[in-house]
Design a protein around this motif. Structure first.
Motif, PDB file in Angstrom:
ATOM      1  N   PHE A  42       0.763  -1.236  -0.049  1.00  0.00           N
ATOM      2  CA  PHE A  42      -0.058   0.141  -0.050  1.00  0.00           C
ATOM      3  C   PHE A  42       0.800   1.348   0.055  1.00  0.00           C
ATOM      4  O   PHE A  42       1.957   1.137   0.224  1.00  0.00           O
ATOM      5  N   THR A  43       0.523   2.216  -0.688  1.00  0.00           N
ATOM      6  CA  THR A  43       0.934   3.525  -0.429  1.00  0.00           C
ATOM      7  C   THR A  43      -0.085   4.627   0.102  1.00  0.00           C
ATOM      8  O   THR A  43      -1.221   4.435  -0.072  1.00  0.00           O
ATOM      9  N   LEU A  44       0.527   5.610   0.884  1.00  0.00           N
ATOM     10  CA  LEU A  44      -0.578   6.449   1.642  1.00  0.00           C
ATOM     11  C   LEU A  44      -0.628   7.894   0.680  1.00  0.00           C
ATOM     12  O   LEU A  44       0.593   8.415   0.324  1.00  0.00           O
ATOM     13  N   LEU A  45      -1.586   8.021   0.560  1.00  0.00           N
ATOM     14  CA  LEU A  45      -2.051   9.384  -0.250  1.00  0.00           C
ATOM     15  C   LEU A  45      -2.952  10.489   0.667  1.00  0.00           C
ATOM     16  O   LEU A  45      -3.539   9.820   1.528  1.00  0.00           O
ATOM     17  N   GLU A  46      -2.712  11.598   0.464  1.00  0.00           N
ATOM     18  CA  GLU A  46      -3.206  12.567   1.375  1.00  0.00           C
ATOM     19  C   GLU A  46      -3.572  13.848   0.521  1.00  0.00           C
ATOM     20  O   GLU A  46      -3.001  14.032  -0.484  1.00  0.00           O
ATOM     21  N   LYS A  47      -4.484  14.507   1.124  1.00  0.00           N
ATOM     22  CA  LYS A  47      -4.945  15.895   0.469  1.00  0.00           C
ATOM     23  C   LYS A  47      -5.097  16.772   1.536  1.00  0.00           C
ATOM     24  O   LYS A  47      -5.963  16.475   2.360  1.00  0.00           O
TER      25      LYS A  47
END
Length: 178
Positions: free
Chosen positions: A170-175
């Motif tokens: 998994f990769t962590l994405l954020e906004k």
């Protein structure tokens, strides 16, 4: 052009329809009608009724749904959960026959609004299978950033599916929601 969908908060009565929607969007041959399928990466279940019921009923958690105007069927969903100053976005699914028409974007905008206004969250974050480059590109176009924080796929835990390859993570994405 389809009429506008009704958006609302899911209830425990929606759990069977939510499970069916998520499964149809990600697993099996039906999922191949849309572009969000994980069928080439994972087989087996994506979620189950107990997990969905848990997030529907949890405190600091909301599951949003879109309802088809023509028949009242659930056609999109997502889960938003408060985690301190941040919120987590997951359980995102759009009926494969309705993908590509803007419904997913509308659902994401509602999730961001819930996180920003209900909990005053500073960021919305999610984890995505790193090998899903098309899906990550979709999120990047909507203002998310790949943090480069990786976490292992839970191999051996069939609740997450049956991996078809041995390099999933998994990769962590954020906004930022400011």
């Amino acid at each position: 052009m389809r009429p506008d969908h009704e958006f609302r908060t899911a209830t425990p009565a929606d759990v069977p329809a939510l499970v069916a929607l998520v499964e149809s969007a990600y697993r099996g041959d039906v999922s191949r009608q849309g572009w969000t399928t994980e069928a080439d990466l994972l087989e087996g279940q994506r979620t189950d009724a107990d997990d969905v019921r848990r997030v529907v009923e949890a405190a600091d958690s909301v599951v949003l749904v879109a309802v088809a105007p023509e028949d009242g069927r659930l056609v999109a969903c997502c889960h938003v959960e408060r985690r301190g100053e941040r919120a987590y976005f997951g359980l995102f699914a759009v009926d494969p026959t309705r993908q590509g028409g803007g419904l997913g974007r509308q659902m994401m905008e509602r999730a961001e609004e819930v996180a920003r206004t209900t909990w005053r969250s500073t960021h919305l974050e999610m984890t995505v299978i790193r090998q899903r480059t098309d899906l990550i590109a979709y999120y990047l176009r909507r203002g998310y950033v790949d943090t480069q924080v990786r976490s292992p796929f839970p191999y051996g835990d069939e609740r997450f599916g049956l991996p078809q390859r041995d390099d999933l993570e998994f990769t962590l994405l954020e906004k930022p929601l400011g």
